[in-house]
Write an enzyme that holds these catalytic residues in place. Sequence first.
Site, PDB file in Angstrom:
ATOM      1  N   CYS A   2      40.920  42.235  35.954  1.00  0.00           N
ATOM      2  CA  CYS A   2      40.795  43.535  36.629  1.00  0.00           C
ATOM      3  C   CYS A   2      39.884  43.409  37.508  1.00  0.00           C
ATOM      4  O   CYS A   2      39.093  42.732  37.637  1.00  0.00           O
ATOM      5  CB  CYS A   2      40.523  44.602  35.586  1.00  0.00           C
ATOM      6  SG  CYS A   2      41.424  44.630  34.084  1.00  0.00           S
ATOM      7  N   ARG A  27      43.751  41.939  41.792  1.00  0.00           N
ATOM      8  CA  ARG A  27      43.568  41.352  40.555  1.00  0.00           C
ATOM      9  C   ARG A  27      44.043  42.505  39.419  1.00  0.00           C
ATOM     10  O   ARG A  27      43.901  42.480  38.137  1.00  0.00           O
ATOM     11  CB  ARG A  27      41.880  41.821  40.431  1.00  0.00           C
ATOM     12  CG  ARG A  27      41.145  40.761  41.168  1.00  0.00           C
ATOM     13  CD  ARG A  27      39.786  40.879  41.109  1.00  0.00           C
ATOM     14  NE  ARG A  27      39.044  40.383  39.749  1.00  0.00           N
ATOM     15  CZ  ARG A  27      38.746  39.398  39.618  1.00  0.00           C
ATOM     16  NH1 ARG A  27      38.624  38.225  40.500  1.00  0.00           N
ATOM     17  NH2 ARG A  27      38.235  39.083  38.382  1.00  0.00           N
ATOM     18  N   TRP A  76      44.757  45.461  35.307  1.00  0.00           N
ATOM     19  CA  TRP A  76      45.785  44.497  34.920  1.00  0.00           C
ATOM     20  C   TRP A  76      45.867  44.730  33.304  1.00  0.00           C
ATOM     21  O   TRP A  76      44.527  44.388  32.515  1.00  0.00           O
ATOM     22  CB  TRP A  76      45.434  43.375  35.231  1.00  0.00           C
ATOM     23  CG  TRP A  76      46.704  42.226  34.881  1.00  0.00           C
ATOM     24  CD1 TRP A  76      47.802  42.102  35.509  1.00  0.00           C
ATOM     25  CD2 TRP A  76      46.854  41.260  33.991  1.00  0.00           C
ATOM     26  NE1 TRP A  76      48.639  41.408  35.296  1.00  0.00           N
ATOM     27  CE2 TRP A  76      48.054  40.708  33.906  1.00  0.00           C
ATOM     28  CE3 TRP A  76      46.008  40.989  32.744  1.00  0.00           C
ATOM     29  CZ2 TRP A  76      48.556  39.621  33.126  1.00  0.00           C
ATOM     30  CZ3 TRP A  76      46.609  40.260  32.062  1.00  0.00           C
ATOM     31  CH2 TRP A  76      47.928  39.593  32.094  1.00  0.00           C
ATOM     32  N   ASN A 102      36.148  43.861  32.589  1.00  0.00           N
ATOM     33  CA  ASN A 102      37.210  42.924  33.005  1.00  0.00           C
ATOM     34  C   ASN A 102      36.964  41.882  32.081  1.00  0.00           C
ATOM     35  O   ASN A 102      36.022  41.410  31.775  1.00  0.00           O
ATOM     36  CB  ASN A 102      36.745  42.468  34.443  1.00  0.00           C
ATOM     37  CG  ASN A 102      37.831  41.095  34.503  1.00  0.00           C
ATOM     38  OD1 ASN A 102      38.804  41.002  34.049  1.00  0.00           O
ATOM     39  ND2 ASN A 102      37.196  40.303  35.463  1.00  0.00           N
ATOM     40  N   GLY A 103      38.125  41.598  31.211  1.00  0.00           N
ATOM     41  CA  GLY A 103      37.982  40.563  30.136  1.00  0.00           C
ATOM     42  C   GLY A 103      38.708  40.739  28.833  1.00  0.00           C
ATOM     43  O   GLY A 103      39.555  41.881  28.783  1.00  0.00           O
ATOM     44  N   GLU A 485      55.995  23.513  42.512  1.00  0.00           N
ATOM     45  CA  GLU A 485      55.426  24.619  43.305  1.00  0.00           C
ATOM     46  C   GLU A 485      56.435  25.621  43.726  1.00  0.00           C
ATOM     47  O   GLU A 485      56.268  26.761  43.871  1.00  0.00           O
ATOM     48  CB  GLU A 485      54.335  24.244  44.015  1.00  0.00           C
ATOM     49  CG  GLU A 485      53.761  25.199  45.203  1.00  0.00           C
ATOM     50  CD  GLU A 485      52.989  26.046  44.476  1.00  0.00           C
ATOM     51  OE1 GLU A 485      52.327  27.052  44.971  1.00  0.00           O
ATOM     52  OE2 GLU A 485      52.413  25.845  43.176  1.00  0.00           O
ATOM     53  N   GLU A 492      57.454  33.887  40.827  1.00  0.00           N
ATOM     54  CA  GLU A 492      56.417  34.761  41.026  1.00  0.00           C
ATOM     55  C   GLU A 492      56.485  36.091  41.939  1.00  0.00           C
ATOM     56  O   GLU A 492      56.297  37.075  41.480  1.00  0.00           O
ATOM     57  CB  GLU A 492      54.959  34.098  41.783  1.00  0.00           C
ATOM     58  CG  GLU A 492      54.449  33.039  40.729  1.00  0.00           C
ATOM     59  CD  GLU A 492      53.015  32.537  41.605  1.00  0.00           C
ATOM     60  OE1 GLU A 492      51.967  32.488  41.029  1.00  0.00           O
ATOM     61  OE2 GLU A 492      53.450  31.904  42.671  1.00  0.00           O
ATOM     62  N   HIS A 508      70.059  14.704  31.688  1.00  0.00           N
ATOM     63  CA  HIS A 508      69.783  14.698  30.266  1.00  0.00           C
ATOM     64  C   HIS A 508      69.670  15.945  29.788  1.00  0.00           C
ATOM     65  O   HIS A 508      68.812  16.614  28.746  1.00  0.00           O
ATOM     66  CB  HIS A 508      68.242  14.086  30.123  1.00  0.00           C
ATOM     67  CG  HIS A 508      68.072  12.602  30.380  1.00  0.00           C
ATOM     68  ND1 HIS A 508      68.896  11.846  29.631  1.00  0.00           N
ATOM     69  CD2 HIS A 508      67.890  11.973  31.531  1.00  0.00           C
ATOM     70  CE1 HIS A 508      68.811  10.396  29.932  1.00  0.00           C
ATOM     71  NE2 HIS A 508      68.245  10.612  31.202  1.00  0.00           N
TER      72      HIS A 508
END
Length: 612
Positions: A2, A27, A76, A102-103, A485, A492, A508
């Site tokens: 956040c 964030r 978030w 935040n956390g 990437e 994303e 495979h």
Amino acid sequence: MCGIVGFTGHRQAAPVLLDGLAKLEYRGYDSAGIAVRNGADPVETVKAKGKLKILREMTDEGRAVSGTCGIGHTRWATHGEPSVTNAHPLASDDNNVVGVHNGIIENYQELKDKLLKSGYSFKSQTDTEVAVKLVDYYYKKYNGGPIDALARAMQRIRGSYALVMMFADFPEEVYAIRKDSPMIVGVSDGESFLASDVPAILKYTRSVYYVGDLEIAKLTKGGVTFYNIDREEIKKDPTEIKWDAEAAEKSGYEHFMLKEIHEQPKAVRDTINSVLKGKKIDLSDVGLSDEDIKSLKQIYIVACGSAYYAGVAVQYVIEELTSLSVRVELASEFRYRKMTLAKDSLVVIISQSGETADSLAALKMAKASGVKTLGIVNVVGSSIAREADNVFYTLAGPEISVATTKAYSCQLAAGYLLAIQFAYARGELEQSEYERLLGELEALPKKIEKALEDKERIQWFAAKFSSVKDAFFIGRGIDYAVSLEGSLKMKEISYVHSEAHAAGELKHGPISLIEQGTLVVGIITQGSLFEKTVSNMVEVRSRGGYLMGLTSYGNYSVEDLADFTVYIPNTDHLFSASLAVIPLQLMAYYLSCAKGLDVDKPRNLAKSVTVE
């Protein structure tokens, strides 16, 4: 993950808080809120579900909320769904303490049960409300003031957190504590600012203090005092931020991601030049001597997400140039592995923010094992930069878009420089080859500019495939690392199911997923593996796949196989990832735009993953 801001000063606080949150919305953007107080008046809190623009409209860009001291938050979601009730700031039952967080607090249920027995009630589903009420509990039980209450709370809370609070009895003051989650403080012209990251306060001051683990910061108008968990005052020196305020703005680009894609030539050039002195690599500022390098037997590269994929590419380069053995590890797995780290090894932690929770934990584990550590980070004074034995700073500048581009490219450049110098210091690279490779490195920024010139064709191709549901990226060696990437970028920001596979692994299992019209991107820049990768692309085409070929100028035979071909400038095969990734970044960007998505703020993602 956040975003947090705080302010106390002489001007109206709400516009400052909202401006800072706008710089931190990468964030988190599930909900947002501010709490502002005017002198000794009660706190006024305004919260909204959704993106920050809703809160800005509700408050007339902050003008409708009076007061010169306040805190703000953009969320978030971790504990509790996105909602106004779960949005921060949150308060104690009587509004004595108001806070943002935040956390993740791991023992929140245990603490909540304790507080329920003490008569507290809870409105939200968040662990943040538990932390705020725990501080309120200690504040009232011991009557020792904010510093004492916060120190006692830190002794009980387990997990990662940056907590910022205001106390009813202390108007015009803001308090903060942290463990593992970033927090910076700036002071300028009689005002004090606090934030999760530099861009939020860059327009007000470039001189910042980094709040350390288990430290407390007390902000007053134009001043800040720091304390340790034992409530002892401690001294800190400020760090000068070299970025200017414009570096964190869009500068006329529609999105931060497009701006940052175009900033890659400069960012890579600056990173290379930071250690290139004359015609020689000088790692003295990094802290690695030739003697240190000669003693190495093993290298571990530890990272998450795109930084991990940069590490995969760098692994190929180091192992080709040196006799060193290299292992690339996901930080979230490495930190829980029961393994003995080899003697005389180097653990390289790669992180844009320098705050990635799993990477930071892996770093601490490596240090506890007595192994030398090196951080490759983009943020001066970040947690990984402070904890690592040595630091290689990439010079990407502020990266705002959630999907990394220029930071990834700078991580590649840093890895190339380390690989070349490792080989040279160990006597495994002749002088002439050393000089040739440095010449190729110095030419990379111009070649990245050239690769960017093909963006109109890529935009056309992305628009054509805007309805694609599945995509596969294939390659061998370094091309496989680039595939990882490229696939991640598409996932994303375009929300397309995408997979990357080593081309030789198709038969495979993955080839069973190829059907008529499936988009397959074949990356073919490695000369020694060219024919084998082409054979894999033929297998895909025979099963109806639609082929995009990405190769170097001169390999025009790819046009006979692929339905669409993109060319990149020629460079030494070891550095091809720096050029091959450019079309893939552009393709993901334009595909997202064609679908009408929010490029810079993709759903469910945040820029800095500061929680486990």
